[in-house]
Design an enzyme around this catalytic site. Structure first.
Site, PDB file in Angstrom:
ATOM      1  N   ASN A  53      36.839 -32.099  32.121  1.00 25.82           N
ATOM      2  CA  ASN A  53      36.254 -31.196  31.143  1.00 25.82           C
ATOM      3  C   ASN A  53      37.355 -30.420  30.412  1.00 25.82           C
ATOM      4  O   ASN A  53      38.541 -30.618  30.678  1.00 25.82           O
ATOM      5  CB  ASN A  53      35.264 -30.249  31.843  1.00 25.82           C
ATOM      6  CG  ASN A  53      34.133 -29.820  30.933  1.00 25.82           C
ATOM      7  OD1 ASN A  53      34.296 -29.705  29.727  1.00 25.82           O
ATOM      8  ND2 ASN A  53      32.981 -29.577  31.524  1.00 25.82           N
ATOM      9  N   HIS A  64      58.207 -24.384  42.782  1.00 26.19           N
ATOM     10  CA  HIS A  64      59.625 -24.066  42.646  1.00 26.19           C
ATOM     11  C   HIS A  64      60.172 -23.681  44.020  1.00 26.19           C
ATOM     12  O   HIS A  64      59.503 -23.022  44.806  1.00 26.19           O
ATOM     13  CB  HIS A  64      59.830 -22.906  41.665  1.00 26.19           C
ATOM     14  CG  HIS A  64      59.602 -23.291  40.247  1.00 26.19           C
ATOM     15  ND1 HIS A  64      60.601 -23.803  39.460  1.00 26.19           N
ATOM     16  CD2 HIS A  64      58.484 -23.261  39.479  1.00 26.19           C
ATOM     17  CE1 HIS A  64      60.122 -24.055  38.254  1.00 26.19           C
ATOM     18  NE2 HIS A  64      58.834 -23.736  38.246  1.00 26.19           N
ATOM     19  N   LYS A  93      44.870 -26.652  51.413  1.00 21.45           N
ATOM     20  CA  LYS A  93      44.780 -27.397  52.665  1.00 21.45           C
ATOM     21  C   LYS A  93      43.820 -28.564  52.485  1.00 21.45           C
ATOM     22  O   LYS A  93      42.958 -28.551  51.608  1.00 21.45           O
ATOM     23  CB  LYS A  93      44.290 -26.489  53.792  1.00 21.45           C
ATOM     24  CG  LYS A  93      45.274 -25.388  54.087  1.00 21.45           C
ATOM     25  CD  LYS A  93      44.861 -24.564  55.264  1.00 21.45           C
ATOM     26  CE  LYS A  93      46.004 -23.602  55.498  1.00 21.45           C
ATOM     27  NZ  LYS A  93      45.753 -22.457  56.166  1.00 21.45           N
TER      28      LYS A  93
END
Length: 179
Positions: free
Chosen positions: A79, A109, A157
């Site tokens: 979308n 990073h 997770k």
């Protein structure tokens, strides 16, 4: 309605032009139905593979760096405002629906050692997954088949197959097995 058809027509021409410019970087089974505002940035050595019947709306962005690989399965829909940012590998299964502003990041990073370096881990999304609006999928995540993820979720997770992820409460995932 007319402007939507024109945008779709220009989008098809745009993806064909991308294929001409990057013949060894972009692959698709059938020409995707994309909006003309799709943006693809794909570095040398990187690849984008799109399955059959891919569709997208406005302002979808796909950025693939450093020999990264993005694989999008058949019958997927992105979308408005969806974004894929890939340094290593992002695999999206078949029949995946992404609500507005869903973002995928397979890297962070390396702020502890050198902010200019990245820590990367593959993202895998199973088949028949619905990702609600404004979700963020982070590096190293594996989402199983037949999963529904509530809008606004940040996924850091793994989520096993056949789960309905409703929300987060104090860093605790509230989920239900559907089968």
């Amino acid at each position: 309605m007319l402007f939507e058809y024109l945008s779709l027509t220009f989008g098809i021409f745009k993806i064909i032009l991308y294929k001409i410019i990057y013949p060894k970087r972009i692959f698709y089974k059938t020409i995707p139905k994309i909006n003309s505002s799709l943006k693809i940035a794909i570095k040398k050595g990187s690849k984008l593979r799109i399955g059959k019947s891919f569709r997208s709306r406005n302002n979808v962005s796909i950025r693939i760096y450093d020999k990264g690989l993005v694989k999008i399965g058949d019958n997927c829909f992105f979308n408005d405002g969806c974004s894929i940012n890939c340094q290593e590998k992002i695999e999206i299964g078949n029949n995946v629906i992404c609500g507005q502003n869903v973002m995928f990041f397979d890297h962070d990073h390396d702020y502890k050692n050198n902010i200019n370096n990245f820590i990367t881990k593959k993202i895998t999304i199973g088949n028949n997954v619905w990702i609600g609006a404004n979700c963020i999928i982070l590096k190293g995540v594996k989402i199983g088949d037949n999963v529904v993820i509530a809008a606004g979720s940040i996924i850091s997770k793994d989520i096993s197959s056949n789960m309905l992820l409703l929300s987060k409460k104090k860093n605790e995932v509230i989920s239900y097995k559907t089968r």
